[in-house]
Write an enzyme that holds these catalytic residues in place. Structure first.
Site, PDB file in Angstrom:
ATOM      1  N   GLY A 145      -4.743  -4.586   6.974  1.00  0.00           N
ATOM      2  CA  GLY A 145      -5.945  -3.865   7.014  1.00  0.00           C
ATOM      3  C   GLY A 145      -6.769  -4.113   8.155  1.00  0.00           C
ATOM      4  O   GLY A 145      -7.434  -3.236   8.819  1.00  0.00           O
ATOM      5  N   THR A 177       0.884  -1.261   0.030  1.00  0.00           N
ATOM      6  CA  THR A 177      -0.072   0.168  -0.037  1.00  0.00           C
ATOM      7  C   THR A 177       0.766   1.312  -0.060  1.00  0.00           C
ATOM      8  O   THR A 177       2.142   1.011   0.353  1.00  0.00           O
ATOM      9  CB  THR A 177      -0.859  -0.133   1.339  1.00  0.00           C
ATOM     10  OG1 THR A 177      -1.591  -1.199   1.209  1.00  0.00           O
ATOM     11  CG2 THR A 177      -1.803   1.232   1.466  1.00  0.00           C
TER      12      THR A 177
HETATM   13  N1  GLY Z   1      -3.332  -2.250   4.229  1.00  0.00           N
HETATM   14  C1  GLY Z   1      -3.990  -2.140   3.116  1.00  0.00           C
HETATM   15  C2  GLY Z   1      -4.852  -3.725   3.237  1.00  0.00           C
HETATM   16  O1  GLY Z   1      -5.068  -4.285   4.098  1.00  0.00           O
HETATM   17  O2  GLY Z   1      -5.665  -3.627   2.192  1.00  0.00           O
END
Ligand code: GLY
Length: 382
Positions: free
Chosen positions: A281, A227
């Site tokens: 995430g 990311t």
């Molecule tokens: N931090 C990016 C995701 O989990 O999609």
């Protein structure tokens, strides 16, 4: 002016008690051993410098673009979106935008968000297919609609209506790695028992390129959540941020991570600062990490201490069980209104023993700076 001095007072006078209070509240016991780092022993907030732009390490080569805009007096959101667009456009970066690693069906699905501090506005998109520049799309949602978040096919159709080009986001690189993952995890997407073995199959798929094969094996074993969060504060103290990603590789179609969630993967308060995240995430969403960091900085914590506090809450969710925490990796990044910055990683080194670092441009040149580890050892997947 009033708020400004109040914040400074909090930082200098109340930081210690805020840290102690937060530790008590969330069950974290700071130690000086090789375990959790001691928040109480952290240096006071570093002196800030404005303008400033920071991102995760994969944005190092793109920060010049954002800094140029900031130096010319441009808007902070234009600066961060311009920087991450460089990475979204890059076919060789398989964590973001064009060439991102796809979902389990081989389709690239992108998530992104933006927040514009001076106008207190936000925009975000999730599970978007066939549109490369989703940070700009999130900004367009913010600027041209009465909504904050668009997802899935509605977001794609909105992008087309706004003139975004539709394209196949899978590069040969990401398609082949996806095929290799299919071959590894499915009995049917690989040659039968009367055919050459796995090694020969991989050699054929990647034309014998040993480096590509090793990389594919690594991504198959450790699905990525690459990311790029990027945040900036200009000379006046206005702040914006964006986060963009192709999310978790091999995800179930429709899986959404923290990147497009305002208050988790991206958060800005123009009076305080900005925060973003990379890594798993799901863990960030559960603690509203971006918002937590902003609120901790509002109470006087430095960006670094606030990022560690967010990691402490994640660790607390697993009773600090290192075996469980070792199944993932997560990072937080933050800036404050003064132009001070900090970042923290759950582990000092990731699974490939890679040092946790982030990218900073404070007007002279873009450089990598070490993240402060929450757990001072090697561990963590993805
Ligand atoms: N931090 C990016 C995701 O989990 O999609």
């Amino acid at each position: 002016m009033e708020l400004w001095s109040r914040r400074k007072f909090f930082r200098t006078s109340l930081a210690g008690s805020a840290l102690a209070g937060a530790n008590k509240l969330f069950g974290r016991t700071p130690t000086n051993g090789d375990d959790a780092l001691s928040l109480a022993n952290l240096a006071p907030p570093a002196q800030g410098k404005r303008p400033l732009i920071i991102s995760s390490a994969n944005g190092l080569h793109a920060l010049d673009k954002g800094m140029d805009i900031l130096k010319k007096g441009g808007d902070t959101l234009d600066a961060v979106v311009a920087a991450v667009t460089v990475v979204e456009d890059d076919p060789n970066d398989d964590s973001v935008g064009y060439g991102g690693l796809p979902n389990e069906e081989g389709e690239v699905e992108l998530d992104a968000s933006v927040m514009h501090g001076p106008t207190h506005r936000a925009g975000s998109v999730a599970s978007v297919r066939r549109i490369k520049n989703v940070s700009r799309l999130a900004k367009t949602v913010m600027e041209n609609t009465n909504h904050v978040m668009l997802v899935g096919d509605g977001a794609r159709r909105y992008a087309v209506a706004e003139g975004f080009e539709e394209m196949n986001l899978l590069t040969e690189h990401s398609r082949k790695i996806w095929l290799a993952w299919k071959a590894k995890t499915s009995f049917n997407w690989r040659p039968g028992i009367d055919s050459p073995e796995w090694k020969e199959h991989m050699a054929a798929l990647f034309d014998g390129n040993e480096a590509e094969i090793a990389y594919a094996e690594s991504v198959i074993a450790h699905p990525r959540t690459g990311t790029i969060p990027c945040m900036a504060v200009d000379a006046k103290g206005d702040i914006s941020a964006t986060t963009t990603t192709s999310g978790l590789s091999w995800k179930i179609p429709g899986r959404v991570g923290d990147s497009p969630i305002i208050g988790a993967g991206c958060c800005v308060d123009n009076e305080v600062g900005a925060a973003g995240s990379t890594g798993k995430g799901e863990e960030n969403i559960k603690i509203c990490g971006g918002h937590t960091i902003i609120e901790m900085m509002r109470k006087g914590m430095s960006p670094e201490a606030a990022c560690l506090e967010a990691l402490g809450r994640i660790a607390h969710n697993y009773k600090n069980d290192k075996k469980k925490l070792g199944t993932f990796h997560i990072y937080f990044y933050a800036i404050n209104k003064d132009g001070a910055h900090g970042a923290a990683s759950l582990w000092r080194n990731g699974y490939e023993k890679k040092h946790a670092v982030y990218a900073v441009h404070d007007g002279t040149e873009a450089k990598l700076v070490e993240c402060t580890p929450y757990l001072d050892e090697t561990g963590g997947d993805s």
